[in-house]
Design a protein around this motif. Sequence first.
Motif, short mmCIF file in Angstrom:
data_model
loop_
_atom_site.label_atom_id
_atom_site.label_comp_id
_atom_site.label_asym_id
_atom_site.label_seq_id
_atom_site.Cartn_x
_atom_site.Cartn_y
_atom_site.Cartn_z
N ALA A 13 0.84 -1.22 0.00
CA ALA A 13 0.00 0.00 0.00
C ALA A 13 0.87 1.26 0.00
O ALA A 13 0.57 2.23 -0.69
N GLN A 14 1.95 1.22 0.77
CA GLN A 14 2.81 2.41 0.83
C GLN A 14 3.50 2.67 -0.52
O GLN A 14 3.67 3.82 -0.92
N LYS A 15 3.84 1.59 -1.21
CA LYS A 15 4.45 1.74 -2.53
C LYS A 15 3.45 2.37 -3.51
O LYS A 15 3.77 3.29 -4.26
N VAL A 16 2.22 1.87 -3.49
CA VAL A 16 1.17 2.42 -4.36
C VAL A 16 0.92 3.89 -4.00
O VAL A 16 0.76 4.75 -4.88
N ALA A 17 0.90 4.18 -2.71
CA ALA A 17 0.59 5.53 -2.23
C ALA A 17 1.60 6.57 -2.72
O ALA A 17 1.26 7.73 -2.93
N GLU A 18 2.85 6.13 -2.90
CA GLU A 18 3.86 7.06 -3.41
C GLU A 18 3.44 7.62 -4.77
O GLU A 18 3.71 8.77 -5.09
N LYS A 19 2.79 6.77 -5.56
CA LYS A 19 2.38 7.19 -6.91
C LYS A 19 1.09 8.02 -6.89
O LYS A 19 0.92 8.91 -7.70
N THR A 20 0.18 7.69 -5.97
CA THR A 20 -1.13 8.35 -5.99
C THR A 20 -1.15 9.58 -5.09
O THR A 20 -2.13 10.33 -5.08
N GLY A 21 -0.09 9.76 -4.29
CA GLY A 21 -0.04 10.92 -3.41
C GLY A 21 -0.78 10.72 -2.10
O GLY A 21 -1.00 11.68 -1.36
N SER A 22 -1.19 9.49 -1.80
CA SER A 22 -1.84 9.29 -0.51
C SER A 22 -0.80 8.97 0.55
O SER A 22 0.38 8.74 0.26
N ASN A 23 -1.23 9.00 1.81
CA ASN A 23 -0.32 8.82 2.92
C ASN A 23 -0.85 7.66 3.76
O ASN A 23 -1.98 7.72 4.23
N ILE A 24 -0.05 6.61 3.92
CA ILE A 24 -0.49 5.42 4.65
C ILE A 24 0.29 5.34 5.96
O ILE A 24 1.52 5.27 5.95
N VAL A 25 -0.42 5.38 7.07
CA VAL A 25 0.25 5.41 8.38
C VAL A 25 -0.27 4.28 9.26
O VAL A 25 -1.48 4.09 9.38
N VAL A 26 0.66 3.56 9.88
CA VAL A 26 0.28 2.55 10.89
C VAL A 26 0.73 3.09 12.24
O VAL A 26 1.92 3.30 12.47
N ALA A 27 -0.23 3.38 13.12
CA ALA A 27 0.07 3.97 14.43
C ALA A 27 -0.45 3.04 15.52
O ALA A 27 -1.38 2.27 15.31
N THR A 28 0.16 3.12 16.69
CA THR A 28 -0.36 2.31 17.79
C THR A 28 -1.31 3.13 18.67
O THR A 28 -1.93 2.60 19.58
N SER A 29 -1.42 4.42 18.39
CA SER A 29 -2.30 5.27 19.18
C SER A 29 -3.57 5.60 18.39
O SER A 29 -3.51 6.13 17.28
N ALA A 30 -4.72 5.28 18.98
CA ALA A 30 -5.99 5.61 18.33
C ALA A 30 -6.13 7.13 18.21
O ALA A 30 -6.61 7.64 17.19
N GLN A 31 -5.67 7.86 19.24
CA GLN A 31 -5.77 9.32 19.23
C GLN A 31 -4.96 9.92 18.08
O GLN A 31 -5.39 10.88 17.45
N GLU A 32 -3.79 9.34 17.86
CA GLU A 32 -2.95 9.85 16.77
C GLU A 32 -3.61 9.52 15.41
O GLU A 32 -3.70 10.39 14.53
N ALA A 33 -4.08 8.29 15.28
CA ALA A 33 -4.62 7.87 13.97
C ALA A 33 -5.87 8.65 13.57
O ALA A 33 -6.11 8.91 12.40
N ILE A 34 -6.67 9.03 14.54
CA ILE A 34 -7.98 9.62 14.21
C ILE A 34 -7.93 11.13 13.94
O ILE A 34 -8.91 11.71 13.44
N GLN A 35 -6.80 11.77 14.21
CA GLN A 35 -6.66 13.21 14.01
C GLN A 35 -7.19 13.64 12.65
O GLN A 35 -6.76 13.12 11.63
#
Length: 310
Positions: A199-221
């Motif tokens: 997904a991260q490789k694909v995202a480089e081309k489409t301009g999206s940002n893929i993040v895996v976080a362990t904090s729900a608070q961080e992910a939901i921002q």
Amino acid sequence: AKILNGKDFLTMKESTPTEIAELLKLAQEIKGKLQAGEEYTPLKGKTLGMIFEKSSTRTRVSFEVGMMQLGGHALFLSGNDLQIGRGETISDTAKVLSEYIDGIMIRTFEHEKILELAGNASIPVINGLTDLAHPCQVLADFLTIIEIKGKLKGLKMSYIGDGNNVANSLMVGCAKMGVDFSIGCPEAYKPDEKVVSYAQKVAEKTGSNIVVATSAQEAIQNADIVYSDVWTSMGQEIENGIRLEAFKDYQINNELVKLAKDDYLFMHCLPAHRGEEVTGEVIDGPNSVVFHQAGNRLHAQKAVLVDLMS
Ligand code: CP
Ligand code: NVA
């Protein structure tokens, strides 16, 4: 015109962004015809076999009704009642079914099984959920987002919970469509490493940002879409106690959603467990679109059926 390049619809990985966009457009067209009361029966005389090795409400009913509306017929085939349940091989089953019917939808456990089925069937195979992926769900989710937000690209989806089949397909789908995707999940329940790096490789081309976080608070921002799924998927029931403990800080509730955008949408593939992954206040609240989303399973899947079977 054929949209999908391959014979089957197995994961979001095999489809290009253009194919996904065209399938969604076709789904909107087909939904429009139904709403206008227009008869549209391109699958007249065609039969879809639906193999279920796990329970289902939405997938079973939406595929069965979808086939009926398209002029075709659907057969419900329980894994326990087929000879597969007594040891007939998947490859023999694939070859035999190919003699009778025009397409197979299967819900099963290991993804390898669907690959074996598709590899041995001469007819299209559609993934109705495996332990790895749930692509039909994601098509319906994208259709819902487009209907409400008018676009996909540039939005941010935050998935809070288990890095499971639904999370995998959402992540890959978001990467392809230029949607930012953040998952907040416990360390031990991160999505498949291979799926994340793809997904991260694909995202480089489409301009999206893929993040895996362990904090729900961080992910939901700043999320435009807040998504959740059960903590214990089908087949994992024995782990339920451990999972309830592991995910207790990952509940979507009124406190957590304050960190999302004011006009966030709450989405859930359903079935839901109120009081576990989401509170009743959120899933039954004004930002929730879960029943609209469930309804769109019908329309999104009809596009796949028409494309692969007509
Ligand atoms: N979301 C979904 O696939 O629901 P069912 O398990 O009821 O088919
Ligand atoms: N992750 C869930 C989705 C159900 C539609 C499961 O696999 O049970």
